[in-house]
Scaffold this motif. Structure first.
Motif, PDB file in Angstrom:
ATOM      1  N   LYS A   3       0.846  -1.193   0.000  1.00  0.00           N
ATOM      2  CA  LYS A   3       0.000   0.000   0.000  1.00  0.00           C
ATOM      3  C   LYS A   3       0.887   1.250   0.000  1.00  0.00           C
ATOM      4  O   LYS A   3       1.630   1.488   0.955  1.00  0.00           O
ATOM      5  N   THR A   5       0.893   5.230  -0.017  1.00  0.00           N
ATOM      6  CA  THR A   5      -0.026   6.331   0.276  1.00  0.00           C
ATOM      7  C   THR A   5       0.694   7.665   0.166  1.00  0.00           C
ATOM      8  O   THR A   5       1.671   7.904   0.874  1.00  0.00           O
ATOM      9  N   SER A  21      -0.576   7.286  -4.901  1.00  0.00           N
ATOM     10  CA  SER A  21      -1.142   6.258  -4.021  1.00  0.00           C
ATOM     11  C   SER A  21      -1.530   5.037  -4.862  1.00  0.00           C
ATOM     12  O   SER A  21      -2.199   5.175  -5.885  1.00  0.00           O
ATOM     13  N   GLU A  23      -2.502   0.599  -4.416  1.00  0.00           N
ATOM     14  CA  GLU A  23      -2.690  -0.546  -3.523  1.00  0.00           C
ATOM     15  C   GLU A  23      -2.683  -1.833  -4.350  1.00  0.00           C
ATOM     16  O   GLU A  23      -3.375  -1.930  -5.370  1.00  0.00           O
ATOM     17  N   LYS A  25      -3.341  -5.849  -3.848  1.00  0.00           N
ATOM     18  CA  LYS A  25      -3.838  -6.827  -2.874  1.00  0.00           C
ATOM     19  C   LYS A  25      -3.162  -8.178  -3.080  1.00  0.00           C
ATOM     20  O   LYS A  25      -2.524  -8.425  -4.102  1.00  0.00           O
ATOM     21  N   SER A 184       1.784 -11.296  -4.222  1.00  0.00           N
ATOM     22  CA  SER A 184       1.450 -10.072  -4.969  1.00  0.00           C
ATOM     23  C   SER A 184       2.636  -9.688  -5.836  1.00  0.00           C
ATOM     24  O   SER A 184       3.781  -9.827  -5.402  1.00  0.00           O
TER      25      SER A 184
END
Lengths: 236, 527
Positions: A3, A5, A21, A23, A25, A184
């Motif tokens: 993640k 940010t 940003s 993400e 998963k 991932s």
């Protein structure tokens, strides 16, 4: 799993990464595309802990790379765009070096080294010094060294450069298999056809800013990834 | 021609890092470098001048002063020849150079490289030749013609030794590429040459006396084989125009011939050098799992022993001190004074051993370039789950392993041969240990401050980097000050050794704290 940010990275007064940003998963393959100098490698280097950054945060499996770098690096593997590795070691010495650092069990490492080096057809060369390897062989060795410690997240910068077509195919298959097992993958590439076929999500970066992000099926509704890419950057 | 000029411009910029110097923003650092360069230049020029003065006085006693300049000419030529061997390996015979993919004739590339190597060698010539010539001219009260001829001799001096160095560099490279253990072969070859040079320099007085006694034979030898030295002697002592022209012609011809002969085979030579020996099929072996420190130390050791210039630059002093200790078993203790170049009557042996050991430890600092040596591989350490303190420790352990075992053995041998007491021997060993730790941490700190990861060849980082220089010079300066304080204050030796112990331990504690706070932060910043 990964993640990012509000990440901002500056080189002096120049902003290389501007408040991005992202993400990724568990079980996802994330493609990161952009022009040369757009900020892909800088972002990747921030993720893997090579570069420090001014603002924002990067979490690897809920741990911050800023606060818990060792914990984060244990769960991560990085494959750079250029396979610069210890040329004076032999292939097997390098793989054992990486395995020792990541504390990989003796039997597991043996199995994984056997498996991947045979798949990438460099098993017979493992006793030779890395300086005698071709660029592609070095790239294969870096890939094996990244997989030998079974990371939770794999970060790759232009992973297909220098690999022969067979090795490219194998790497793509391995990436799919690993994602099915819950890993991932975050990778940058200029080969848009591969990104389109392989990724679940993509982000387009331009001049340090994310200009497009989303699921691949949503993005290619407007046309091929190449068309979208050109149209997006043409608007900028 | 235009391509040659273009290539020359690029090669010169690359070799002398001109763009980096131009873009230097830190004025204080630039001023520091300029002051340091001036200091080194003055020191070298005055040392050469002094040695020339001493040499002239020695030879004048026998009426042989005319041989001083040819000897300096020979030494200068040897220095150029020797350093060119290494420069040629990375600069002239580098098969990985992308320049060969460009539409440039091999003869143009070869010419450009030879010219740059010659320019580099002018530094050596300027440092040795110029002060020697001036001192010689002043002492012998020579006229303007001497200076004109001397200047012309200086201008053409580097050509022949540069060409010979390139040829020898190629021969070493060729044979090295044919043997299995290239690095070991190269290291042994270099060590052999250096030990031979050291043997010659330690026995310089004996050789000089032999020279004086056999001057007729030497004269004949010079006229038959030392053709170039002979014509140099004639032009400098008799101002012979004919010899000057022969001298200039020979030097230019050497370069032209070299380019003419090698231009056609240049690419083929490079391809020959690129051949890598590969073993047969990989045979699976059982691997024992190791902890992080052991793994890192083993990696450091493997890297160290695969870089001949790194081995040579950091272990030569230790090897030399070991041979010196062995020599004191069979010969007399004067060997130590010969190394130090001081009068054996002025100091007791125990006191002398301490600065010798300290000097060798300071000069054998592997840590001072241990971060830089990672080069393009630095990303590996940065992305692995390794704490910086473990990386630092592995680099300090390497320095300890390179220096201490042989050093401790040497001290024990010295203890036996020089009849030191057990307490004295243990004191010197303890001093060696803490000096080594202090120097290692200092070297590491200085390399963290001035890392050089973008080097072209290992020579740049091991021999020519700022951190390598400071990593050796600062401790040496400190030891020099310590020695000066002792001789000026005339303190009791035992008290003084205790003070040194306390001082070194304080330095270690201070450096350790800096390494723990600033060092770790700095390591994270380097990329």
């Amino acid at each position: 799993m990964l993640k990012i940010t509000n990440l901002t990275k500056k080189y002096g007064d120049k902003i290389a990464i501007d408040n991005i940003s992202i993400e990724v998963k568990s079980g996802e393959i994330f493609g990161f595309i952009g022009h040369n100098g757009a900020g892909k490698t800088t972002t990747i280097k921030c993720i893997v802990g090579i570069l420090s950054f001014e603002d924002g945060n990067i979490l690897i499996d809920a741990d911050s790379i800023k606060d818990e770098p060792i914990k984060c690096k244990t769960k991560m593997a990085y494959i750079p765009d250029n396979p610069d590795i210890y040329e004076t070691l032999t292939g097997i010495e390098y793989l054992n070096f990486v395995s020792d650092i990541y504390d990989v069990d003796k039997n597991i490492r043996q199995n994984l080294i056997d498996k991947y080096s045979k798949e990438f057809e460099i098993y017979n060369d493992l006793d030779n010094v890395i300086s005698s390897y071709s660029h592609g062989m070095k790239q294969k060795l870096v890939v094996i060294s990244a997989l030998v410690h079974s990371p939770k997240i794999l970060v790759l910068d232009e992973p297909f450069v220098g690999l022969d077509p067979k090795a490219q195919f194998q790497l793509k298959e391995i990436m799919k298999d690993l994602c099915n097992d819950g890993m991932s993958i975050f990778f940058s590439s200029h080969v848009l056809a591969v990104v389109e076929k392989l990724c679940d999500k993509i982000a387009i970066i331009n001049k340090g800013k994310i200009v497009r992000i989303g699921k691949i099926e949503d993005i290619i509704k407007e046309g091929s990834l190449e068309d979208v890419f050109m149209a997006t950057l043409g608007d900028e | 021609m235009s391509k040659l000029l273009l290539l020359l411009k690029v090669d010169i910029k690359r070799t002398f890092s001109i763009n980096k110097l131009k873009n230097r923003k830190n004025i204080l650092k630039t001023i520091g470098i300029v002051i340091l360069a001036l200091f080194i230049t003055t020191s070298v020029l005055s040392s050469v001048g002094m040695y020339t003065y001493m040499g002239i006085n020695f030879f004048m006693k026998y009426g042989l002063e005319k041989y001083v300049l040819p000897i300096i000419y020979f030494l200068c030529g040897f220095a150029i020849f020797y350093t060119t061997i290494y420069k040629a390996k990375s600069f002239l015979f580098n098969p990985e150079d992308n320049i060969f993919a460009m539409p440039i004739k091999p003869s143009v590339i070869l010419s450009s490289r030879i010219i740059v190597l010659t320019i580099l060698n002018y530094f050596i010539v300027s440092f040795i030749f110029i002060p020697a010539f001036i001192v010689y001219g002043v002492i012998l009260k020579l006229g303007m013609l001497y200076y004109i001829y001397a200047f012309l001799a200086y201008l053409f001096m580097p050509f022949v030794p540069t060409v010979l160095g390139c040829i020898f560099g190629y021969i070493i490279g060729y044979f090295t590429s044919k043997v299995n253990n290239k690095k070991l072969f190269e290291t042994i070859l270099t060590y052999g040459t250096l030990l031979f040079v050291m043997y010659l320099s330690f026995n310089i007085q004996t050789i000089a006396l032999k020279f004086v006694n056999n001057v007729d034979i030497i004269n004949k030898l010079l006229s038959s084989v030392g053709f170039l030295i002979n014509s140099f002697m004639a032009l400098i002592s008799q101002y012979s125009l004919k010899d000057l022209l022969i001298y200039i012609f020979t030097n230019i011809a050497a370069v032209v011939l070299f380019i003419a002969i090698f231009k056609n085979s240049y690419i083929k030579i490079l391809q020959n050098l690129k051949i890598e020996n590969t073993k047969k099929k990989y045979i699976e072996k059982e691997h024992t799992k190791k902890n992080i420190i052991t793994t890192l130390v083993l990696k450091e050791i493997k890297m160290y022993f695969s870089i001949p210039i790194y081995i040579l630059n950091t272990s030569f002093g230790v090897v030399l001190i070991f041979f010196a200790s062995i020599a004191t078993l069979f010969y007399d203790k004067d060997i130590l004074f010969k190394i130090m170049e001081i009068d054996s009557k002025s100091l007791p042996i125990y006191l002398l051993l301490i600065p010798v050991i300290a000097f060798v430890i300071a000069a054998s600092n592997t840590a001072a370039c241990s971060i830089s040596i990672e080069g393009k591989n630095f990303w590996i350490l940065k992305t692995m789950p390794i704490e910086s303190k473990h990386i630092f420790l592995s680099k300090i352990i390497l320095n300890t392993l390179v220096v201490l075992p042989l050093m401790v053995v040497s001290i024990i041998i010295f203890g036996i041969s020089l009849k030191l007491t057990i307490v004295q021997t243990i004191t010197v060993i303890l001093l060696a240990i803490i000096t080594n730790i202090a120097c290692s941490i200092f070297g590491l700190l200085i390399n963290l401050k001035y890392p050089r990861l973008d080097f072209i060849s290992y020579t740049h980082v091991v021999k020519q980097s700022f951190s390598s220089f400071l990593g050796i010079m600062v401790p040496l300066l400190l030891f020099f000050i310590m020695g000066a304080v002792y001789t000026s204050l005339k303190i009791d030796i035992d008290t003084y050794i205790l003070i040194i112990f306390a001082l070194l331990l304080s330095i270690i504690m201070l450096q350790y704290n800096i390494l723990k706070r600033w060092g770790i932060k700095r390591f994270d910043e380097i990329n």
